[in-house]
Design a protein around this motif. Sequence first.
Motif, PDB file in Angstrom:
ATOM      1  N   LEU A 141       0.765  -1.113  -0.436  1.00 38.06           N
ATOM      2  CA  LEU A 141       0.335  -0.202  -0.278  1.00 38.06           C
ATOM      3  C   LEU A 141       1.133   1.888  -0.055  1.00 38.06           C
ATOM      4  O   LEU A 141       1.969   0.689   0.654  1.00 38.06           O
ATOM      5  CB  LEU A 141      -1.129   0.053   1.031  1.00 38.06           C
ATOM      6  CG  LEU A 141      -2.104  -1.403   1.153  1.00 38.06           C
ATOM      7  CD1 LEU A 141      -2.862  -1.725   3.399  1.00 38.06           C
ATOM      8  CD2 LEU A 141      -3.063  -1.361   0.148  1.00 38.06           C
ATOM      9  N   VAL A 142       0.485   1.947  -0.664  1.00 38.22           N
ATOM     10  CA  VAL A 142       1.146   3.457  -1.349  1.00 38.22           C
ATOM     11  C   VAL A 142       0.893   4.615  -0.622  1.00 38.22           C
ATOM     12  O   VAL A 142      -0.652   4.823  -1.093  1.00 38.22           O
ATOM     13  CB  VAL A 142       1.927   3.369  -1.916  1.00 38.22           C
ATOM     14  CG1 VAL A 142       3.358   2.909  -2.496  1.00 38.22           C
ATOM     15  CG2 VAL A 142       1.213   3.406  -3.490  1.00 38.22           C
ATOM     16  N   ALA A 143       0.848   5.727  -0.436  1.00 38.34           N
ATOM     17  CA  ALA A 143      -0.354   6.970  -0.185  1.00 38.34           C
ATOM     18  C   ALA A 143      -0.537   7.324  -1.951  1.00 38.34           C
ATOM     19  O   ALA A 143       1.054   7.648  -1.981  1.00 38.34           O
ATOM     20  CB  ALA A 143       0.165   8.217   0.317  1.00 38.34           C
ATOM     21  N   THR A 144      -1.594   7.919  -1.862  1.00 38.03           N
ATOM     22  CA  THR A 144      -1.613   8.068  -3.399  1.00 38.03           C
ATOM     23  C   THR A 144      -2.688   9.211  -3.687  1.00 38.03           C
ATOM     24  O   THR A 144      -2.287  10.094  -4.539  1.00 38.03           O
ATOM     25  CB  THR A 144      -2.374   7.191  -4.527  1.00 38.03           C
ATOM     26  OG1 THR A 144      -3.779   6.443  -3.530  1.00 38.03           O
ATOM     27  CG2 THR A 144      -1.911   5.778  -4.447  1.00 38.03           C
ATOM     28  N   LYS A 171      -5.058   9.216   1.054  1.00 40.41           N
ATOM     29  CA  LYS A 171      -6.116   7.438   1.069  1.00 40.41           C
ATOM     30  C   LYS A 171      -4.513   6.963   0.156  1.00 40.41           C
ATOM     31  O   LYS A 171      -3.536   7.548  -0.295  1.00 40.41           O
ATOM     32  CB  LYS A 171      -7.313   6.956  -0.206  1.00 40.41           C
ATOM     33  CG  LYS A 171      -8.113   8.135   1.199  1.00 40.41           C
ATOM     34  CD  LYS A 171      -9.602   8.256   0.146  1.00 40.41           C
ATOM     35  CE  LYS A 171     -10.747   8.923   1.413  1.00 40.41           C
ATOM     36  NZ  LYS A 171     -12.114   8.498   0.479  1.00 40.41           N
ATOM     37  N   ASP A 172      -4.839   5.351   0.585  1.00 36.85           N
ATOM     38  CA  ASP A 172      -3.870   4.795  -0.772  1.00 36.85           C
ATOM     39  C   ASP A 172      -4.474   4.398  -2.442  1.00 36.85           C
ATOM     40  O   ASP A 172      -5.741   4.800  -1.941  1.00 36.85           O
ATOM     41  CB  ASP A 172      -3.668   3.263   0.106  1.00 36.85           C
ATOM     42  CG  ASP A 172      -5.123   2.058   0.413  1.00 36.85           C
ATOM     43  OD1 ASP A 172      -5.509   2.572  -0.317  1.00 36.85           O
ATOM     44  OD2 ASP A 172      -5.070   1.596   1.430  1.00 36.85           O
ATOM     45  N   GLN A 173      -4.052   3.019  -3.204  1.00 37.27           N
ATOM     46  CA  GLN A 173      -4.489   3.256  -4.067  1.00 37.27           C
ATOM     47  C   GLN A 173      -5.564   2.065  -4.288  1.00 37.27           C
ATOM     48  O   GLN A 173      -6.380   1.963  -5.226  1.00 37.27           O
ATOM     49  CB  GLN A 173      -3.436   2.169  -4.901  1.00 37.27           C
ATOM     50  CG  GLN A 173      -3.414   0.709  -4.473  1.00 37.27           C
ATOM     51  CD  GLN A 173      -1.834   0.482  -3.163  1.00 37.27           C
ATOM     52  OE1 GLN A 173      -1.767   1.490  -2.543  1.00 37.27           O
ATOM     53  NE2 GLN A 173      -0.776   0.032  -3.778  1.00 37.27           N
ATOM     54  N   ASN A 174      -6.266   2.246  -2.513  1.00 36.61           N
ATOM     55  CA  ASN A 174      -7.353   1.308  -2.844  1.00 36.61           C
ATOM     56  C   ASN A 174      -9.062   2.071  -2.271  1.00 36.61           C
ATOM     57  O   ASN A 174      -9.356   1.225  -2.355  1.00 36.61           O
ATOM     58  CB  ASN A 174      -7.861  -0.389  -2.018  1.00 36.61           C
ATOM     59  CG  ASN A 174      -6.724  -1.309  -2.570  1.00 36.61           C
ATOM     60  OD1 ASN A 174      -6.367  -1.228  -4.282  1.00 36.61           O
ATOM     61  ND2 ASN A 174      -5.794  -1.532  -1.808  1.00 36.61           N
ATOM     62  N   ASP A 175      -8.153   3.647  -2.030  1.00 36.27           N
ATOM     63  CA  ASP A 175      -9.333   4.564  -1.562  1.00 36.27           C
ATOM     64  C   ASP A 175      -9.583   4.213  -0.341  1.00 36.27           C
ATOM     65  O   ASP A 175     -10.444   4.918   0.092  1.00 36.27           O
ATOM     66  CB  ASP A 175     -10.344   4.673  -2.613  1.00 36.27           C
ATOM     67  CG  ASP A 175     -11.148   6.045  -1.694  1.00 36.27           C
ATOM     68  OD1 ASP A 175     -10.291   7.112  -2.113  1.00 36.27           O
ATOM     69  OD2 ASP A 175     -12.477   5.951  -1.990  1.00 36.27           O
ATOM     70  N   ASP A 176      -8.142   3.871   0.844  1.00 35.70           N
ATOM     71  CA  ASP A 176      -8.247   3.192   1.955  1.00 35.70           C
ATOM     72  C   ASP A 176      -7.627   4.845   2.695  1.00 35.70           C
ATOM     73  O   ASP A 176      -6.870   4.252   2.157  1.00 35.70           O
ATOM     74  CB  ASP A 176      -8.073   1.705   2.196  1.00 35.70           C
ATOM     75  CG  ASP A 176      -9.669   0.925   1.538  1.00 35.70           C
ATOM     76  OD1 ASP A 176     -10.935   1.066   1.932  1.00 35.70           O
ATOM     77  OD2 ASP A 176      -9.041  -0.260   1.341  1.00 35.70           O
ATOM     78  N   ALA A 177      -7.907   4.548   3.425  1.00 34.27           N
ATOM     79  CA  ALA A 177      -7.326   5.508   4.934  1.00 34.27           C
ATOM     80  C   ALA A 177      -5.705   5.012   4.787  1.00 34.27           C
ATOM     81  O   ALA A 177      -5.824   3.544   4.835  1.00 34.27           O
ATOM     82  CB  ALA A 177      -8.034   5.483   6.133  1.00 34.27           C
ATOM     83  N   PHE A 178      -4.963   5.872   4.834  1.00 38.63           N
ATOM     84  CA  PHE A 178      -3.540   5.618   4.775  1.00 38.63           C
ATOM     85  C   PHE A 178      -3.023   6.454   5.584  1.00 38.63           C
ATOM     86  O   PHE A 178      -2.492   7.457   6.325  1.00 38.63           O
ATOM     87  CB  PHE A 178      -2.335   5.584   3.220  1.00 38.63           C
ATOM     88  CG  PHE A 178      -1.429   5.024   3.454  1.00 38.63           C
ATOM     89  CD1 PHE A 178      -0.812   3.892   3.116  1.00 38.63           C
ATOM     90  CD2 PHE A 178      -0.479   6.160   3.966  1.00 38.63           C
ATOM     91  CE1 PHE A 178       0.517   3.781   2.995  1.00 38.63           C
ATOM     92  CE2 PHE A 178       1.581   5.587   3.410  1.00 38.63           C
ATOM     93  CZ  PHE A 178       1.326   4.528   3.210  1.00 38.63           C
TER      94      PHE A 178
END
Length: 198
Positions: A141-144, A171-178
């Motif tokens: 996961l990365v910040a996007t 958010k990350d690449q899955n649109d989840d909180a990072f």
Amino acid sequence: MQKKISIITAFILFLTSIGIFVSSCKPDETAPSLEAKSIEIVSGEAQTAQIETALTNTIVIIVKDQNGIAFKGAKVTFAASDGSVSSATATTDADGKVSINWTLGSTIGTQTLTATAFKANGTTALSGSPISVTATGVEPLVATSIELVSGDSQSALASTVLSNPVIVIVKDQNDDAFEGAVVNFAVSEGSVSSTTAT
């Protein structure tokens, strides 16, 4: 005289019954000795994890004898197509099981772990051996992206603190909180409580 004969007869019968009992207690030397026969996966298959991280669950393998009962003392070797294992060789415990931890390698997609076991001669593979366990490696996961949550369009007297804090979400690449992204803040005028926040 007849009484003597019946005592002797009883004594002979007694000795004969002891002999039969003792011989019945001897182990059956014709019974085949137990040997490792088969290998199976117990648990840990089909997991998914970020590449280069350890799987959540251990990989558990069982070895059984020719009667389908857990076999203690069998040597099992492990080899990963990518990544590493906590032990390349393990010996089955009293429950016939071995368990290892698998850290995935850098390949995105299917990765394979092979478990191999042989009979006592060291050359005849057990039924089912080698056995393969698969896992799926996914991108880390990365910040996007960054979005404003609240604190926009406020009014206040010059040189005073705004009533509400400015809140942003990364958010990350899955649109989840990072978690863990460093956010920098800068203002055209005035000041902020911190120029960076995590």
